[in-house]
Scaffold this motif. Sequence first.
Motif, mmCIF file in Angstrom:
data_model
loop_
_atom_site.group_PDB
_atom_site.id
_atom_site.type_symbol
_atom_site.label_atom_id
_atom_site.label_comp_id
_atom_site.label_asym_id
_atom_site.label_seq_id
_atom_site.Cartn_x
_atom_site.Cartn_y
_atom_site.Cartn_z
ATOM 1 N N SER A 67 0.834 -1.208 0.000
ATOM 2 C CA SER A 67 0.000 0.000 0.000
ATOM 3 C C SER A 67 0.865 1.254 0.000
ATOM 4 O O SER A 67 0.530 2.244 -0.658
ATOM 5 N N ALA A 69 3.909 1.481 -1.318
ATOM 6 C CA ALA A 69 4.479 1.567 -2.669
ATOM 7 C C ALA A 69 3.429 2.070 -3.657
ATOM 8 O O ALA A 69 3.730 2.876 -4.546
ATOM 9 N N TYR A 70 2.190 1.626 -3.503
ATOM 10 C CA TYR A 70 1.115 2.079 -4.386
ATOM 11 C C TYR A 70 0.862 3.575 -4.198
ATOM 12 O O TYR A 70 0.674 4.302 -5.182
ATOM 13 N N GLN A 71 0.884 4.035 -2.961
ATOM 14 C CA GLN A 71 0.679 5.460 -2.701
ATOM 15 C C GLN A 71 1.805 6.279 -3.315
ATOM 16 O O GLN A 71 1.570 7.342 -3.906
ATOM 17 N N GLU A 72 3.028 5.783 -3.202
ATOM 18 C CA GLU A 72 4.169 6.480 -3.801
ATOM 19 C C GLU A 72 4.031 6.532 -5.314
ATOM 20 O O GLU A 72 4.321 7.552 -5.944
ATOM 21 N N ARG A 73 3.567 5.434 -5.896
ATOM 22 C CA ARG A 73 3.350 5.425 -7.344
ATOM 23 C C ARG A 73 2.280 6.421 -7.756
ATOM 24 O O ARG A 73 2.409 7.095 -8.784
ATOM 25 N N LEU A 74 1.213 6.514 -6.969
ATOM 26 C CA LEU A 74 0.160 7.489 -7.282
ATOM 27 C C LEU A 74 0.702 8.915 -7.203
ATOM 28 O O LEU A 74 0.355 9.763 -8.041
ATOM 29 N N ASP A 75 1.542 9.194 -6.209
ATOM 30 C CA ASP A 75 2.142 10.521 -6.083
ATOM 31 C C ASP A 75 3.014 10.837 -7.293
ATOM 32 O O ASP A 75 2.949 11.937 -7.857
ATOM 33 N N ARG A 76 3.836 9.884 -7.697
ATOM 34 C CA ARG A 76 4.690 10.085 -8.877
ATOM 35 C C ARG A 76 3.849 10.286 -10.127
ATOM 36 O O ARG A 76 4.180 11.115 -10.974
ATOM 37 N N HIS A 77 2.773 9.500 -10.226
ATOM 38 C CA HIS A 77 1.895 9.654 -11.388
ATOM 39 C C HIS A 77 1.289 11.060 -11.417
ATOM 40 O O HIS A 77 1.182 11.662 -12.488
#
Length: 128
Positions: A67, A69-77
């Motif tokens: 979760s 890592a997913y949040q970090e990916r959403l931020d980068r996106h």
Amino acid sequence: MAKAASSPIRQRSRSSDRSARAQVDAGTRAALIQNQGDRRDMLCSGLALAVKIGLISLGAVSLVRLSMAYQERLDRHGELAAVVDVETNKLHGLQQRFDRLFTLGGRDRLMGEQDQWIAPNRLRVIWR
């Protein structure tokens, strides 16, 4: 002198004592075996419980890490989407400028944009 043979009553009592002891020993052995079986069952149950708790905690930790890592990916996106929007707006502006320069009267518009050029018969003054 020769020893007198044991009386049959005594022999019966000895054999009955042996059978009583054997029954007591058999009952004690059965209780010990049952106790060992119970201990073995408790040990196996404890090991199974420890393994299950370990697997559940491993799954929970993995889920938390996923979760994050997913949040970090959403931020980068989100950051990349913002950069793409800015660059897309720049592209549209440059496309419009290009279209204006290559239509009728585009040369005059280009010359009007180039304000740093000096008109003929003029002298440039540089202030320091």
